[in-house]
Design an enzyme around this catalytic site. Sequence first.
Site, PDB file in Angstrom:
ATOM      1  NE  ARG A  98      -3.652  -2.125   2.716  1.00  0.00           N
ATOM      2  CZ  ARG A  98      -4.602  -2.207   3.635  1.00  0.00           C
ATOM      3  NH1 ARG A  98      -4.832  -1.174   4.438  1.00  0.00           N
ATOM      4  NH2 ARG A  98      -5.319  -3.301   3.767  1.00  0.00           N
ATOM      5  CD  GLU A 169     -11.344  -0.757  -1.091  1.00  0.00           C
ATOM      6  OE1 GLU A 169     -11.958  -0.404  -0.077  1.00  0.00           O
ATOM      7  OE2 GLU A 169     -10.219  -1.289  -1.054  1.00  0.00           O
TER       8      GLU A 169
END
Length: 482
Positions: A98, A169
Amino acid sequence: MKNKRLEADELEVQRQEVLKQWSTGAGVNLEEAVTYHKAMPAEKVFAAKLAKAKAEGATLAQPRGGTTLLQEQIDLLQYLQDEGGADFLPTTIDSLNRQNRYQEAEKVIEDSKKAGHSLRNGFPAVNYGVVACRRIIESVNLPCQVRHGTPDARLLAEITLAGGFTDFEGGGISNNIPYAKNVSLEETISNWQYVDRLVGLYEEQGVRINREPFGPLTGTLVPPCISHSVGVIEALLAAEQGVKNISLGYGQCGNLIQDIAAVRSLTELGEEYLAKFKYKGMMLTSVFHQWMGGFPQDESQAFGVISWGAVAAALAKATKVIVKTPHEALGIPSKEGIAAGIKATKQIINMVRNQALLNSEELEREKEGIKVETRAIVDKILELGDGDIAVGTVRGFQAGILDIPFAPSRYNAGKILPVRDAQGAVRFLDHGNLPFDKEVIEFHQERIAERGRIEGRDPSFQMVIDDIYSIGKGRLVAIGSV
């Protein structure tokens, strides 16, 4: 930076740089990936299954879940499919991917292999690459989504979409303001224009990829108009880049009337603004996230929270519900715990789905109120951007016109304070610089004052603190300090 579709040559220049960020980028071949997707069975295509559920008025269930080791990730998803009865499957990305810290993630993978089990939560998809992602997709019979919180998800999108995932997403606001402290909106909106244009390229070649902005934001006491505004903005940004399938998300607040009104108003607002800007051929669906705040440690009480979320999702006719587990308060849940949350949720959905929808004057008032508040924010942002939603978003956050509660970002004003009213609906104790008229402000003040009279105390920041912890302590509305 403007809300304008990336030109082909501009995107290609970026792609060459992005694919060099880690060695696995060399495994991405867009033309070959399109061929791979077109050969995929229809039951593995996220957008197709969402469209069918929307047409039938069904609510489908999806858990979260990710592990470091590839085989453990496959085992997890097969268990959630076969034993849990999930309708969709996740691959939640690890924290190092991330943050684009691929070298560190590589070490965690190697250490996990030596230990014989995953040492961190989340799947490092960038490190594994396209072939490993396809092993996941080919090991299950359900559509798979990439779930994460990445400000710069360009390489992650390249690899996972080429790897066969059919849902991605996140967004330039929802994966920045709630997650990062020092990343500017100009940077993340630009990053996510790339992601959305990549999805648009797949779409143009006949491959349906669904996009889902992260609805809950910071997860606790987020008023519907705030998450709705972000959802509408990210839908407009995605549509400009050629995205056709979008799932708008909302995080449960806890009051049944407000939650149903929020889900129903969300897609209506999305369709309204997409039509306003003349985006054609769009499919919008809704995602309901079960309670994202603190959970009770007691397993039985936790199942109560999960079941209440399932009731709201089913009555609202959300297309998908993101399921929590009975071990939320205790750490990383086991596959058995995740499966238990799915089973409890689907039991409720199956009991409720054929019952008449809840309708009342109060519900309609709540729904229209959410729409009024959301329009006030989005329209002001468009005004600040001289009609450009990307420019207006940056200026809007600078001015506090859009403000997300409890967010860590220094690009967020952080002036608003949400609190529950006497019935547990989330209102504004302090609306900061949100562009509300006098009538809206007075409505929120009156509802909070009513709670104060019932509890015999003046509305204050202490109420906010109490409400943050209340569900974890066994209540929706905290009466006095919990």
